[in-house]
Design an enzyme around this catalytic site. Structure first.
Site, PDB file in Angstrom:
ATOM      1  N   GLY A  12       0.767  -1.233   0.000  1.00 10.37           N
ATOM      2  CA  GLY A  12       0.000   0.000   0.000  1.00 10.37           C
ATOM      3  C   GLY A  12       0.800   1.286   0.000  1.00 10.37           C
ATOM      4  N   SER A  13       2.050   1.236  -0.464  1.00 12.19           N
ATOM      5  CA  SER A  13       2.841   2.476  -0.476  1.00 12.19           C
ATOM      6  C   SER A  13       2.240   3.509  -1.429  1.00 12.19           C
ATOM      7  CB  SER A  13       4.305   2.198  -0.820  1.00 12.19           C
ATOM      8  OG  SER A  13       4.417   1.597  -2.089  1.00 12.19           O
ATOM      9  N   HIS A 104       0.943   0.952 -13.831  1.00  9.85           N
ATOM     10  CA  HIS A 104       1.679  -0.266 -14.179  1.00  9.85           C
ATOM     11  C   HIS A 104       3.174   0.037 -14.156  1.00  9.85           C
ATOM     12  CE1 HIS A 104       2.181  -4.233 -15.906  1.00  9.85           C
ATOM     13  NE2 HIS A 104       3.102  -3.713 -16.694  1.00  9.85           N
ATOM     14  N   ASP A 145      -3.972  -4.518 -18.648  1.00 11.96           N
ATOM     15  CA  ASP A 145      -2.984  -3.533 -19.106  1.00 11.96           C
ATOM     16  C   ASP A 145      -3.160  -3.074 -20.554  1.00 11.96           C
ATOM     17  OD1 ASP A 145      -1.766  -3.745 -16.576  1.00 11.96           O
ATOM     18  OD2 ASP A 145      -0.593  -5.460 -17.239  1.00 11.96           O
TER      19      ASP A 145
END
Length: 187
Positions: A12-13, A104, A145
Site C-alpha cells: 500500500g505504499s 503499471h 494492461d
C-alpha cells in the site's frame, strides 16, 4: 469535493502516498481503500491514516454485487488501482465508465498482461536487457494492461542494474507522478 476509492493488494505504499497527497486538499480526498488481501499491509496504513478500509474475497468482487454496491454507495469520481492484482470486473467498469485507472510498473505495451506485476516485471526488464523502463498510468478496460494510456514516465536501466535497482527507480517514479496525474484527472 471529489471522491477517490483505491484498490490495493499489498503493502500500500502508493495508496498511502495518494492518501497523504489529498489529505490537506480541498478538491478531493481518498474516502476508502478496498483490498482483496485480508493480511495486506495497506490495511495497517489506512488505520494509521484514519481512512476507511475493507477487505473482500473473489466472490464479493465477481460473483455477487457486494463490491459494486459498496462503490455505488460511495459514489467515487475516480477508482484507482494501486497494486491491485486481480482482473477488474466488467460490471464495475460499466457502472463507472472512464473512471477506473491503474498504475503499471513498465512502459506499456511492453511487459504488460496477466502475471506481469511487481518483481515479475522488473526481472523481465532486466532479462531483456532494456535500456529504459518506467511507469504507465492508464484507464482500465476488460483486458489486463490494455486500456488507453494517460501518462508515462521513463527512467534509464543500466547494464549493471538488478531487478531490485529497477524496482527502486520505478517506486520513485510512482511516488512522484501518480498523485499528480490523479489530481489532474479529478480536475
Amino acid at each position: 469535493m471529489k471522491r477517490v476509492v483505491i484498490f490495493a493488494s499489498g503493502s500500500g505504499s502508493n495508496a498511502e502516498n495518494l492518501i497523504r497527497f489529498f489529505q490537506n486538499r480541498d478538491n478531493a480526498s481518498v474516502i476508502q481503500v478496498l483490498t482483496n488481501n485480508p493480511h495486506a499491509k495497506v490495511l495497517e496504513r489506512c488505520k494509521k491514516l484514519k481512512v476507511s478500509a475493507l477487505s473482500f474475497n473473489k466472490t464479493a468482487l465477481t460473483d455477487t454485487d457486494d463490491v459494486l454496491n459498496i462503490l455505488k454507495s460511495n459514489q467515487p469520481d475516480l477508482i484507482v488501482l494501486a497494486g491491485f492484482l486481480w482482473k477488474f470486473p466488467e460490471k464495475i467498469l460499466k457502472a463507472f465508465p472512464n473512471r477506473v485507472i491503474n498504475v503499471h510498473p513498465a512502459l506499456l505495451p511492453k511487459f504488460g498482461g496477466k502475471g506481469m506485476y511487481g518483481m515479475h516485471v522488473h526481472e523481465s526488464v532486466v532479462a531483456n536487457k532494456e535500456t529504459e523502463t518506467g511507469i504507465t498510468i492508464h484507464y482500465v478496460n476488460e483486458h489486463y494492461d490494455e486500456g488507453a494510456i494517460i501518462f508515462q514516465a521513463k527512467c534509464e536501466v543500466l547494464a549493471s542494474d538488478t531487478a531490485l535497482d529497477v524496482a527502486e527507480k520505478i517506486h520513485k517514479l510512482e511516488m512522484e507522478h501518480f498523485p499528480l496525474i490523479v489530481d489532474k484527472l479529478l480536475n
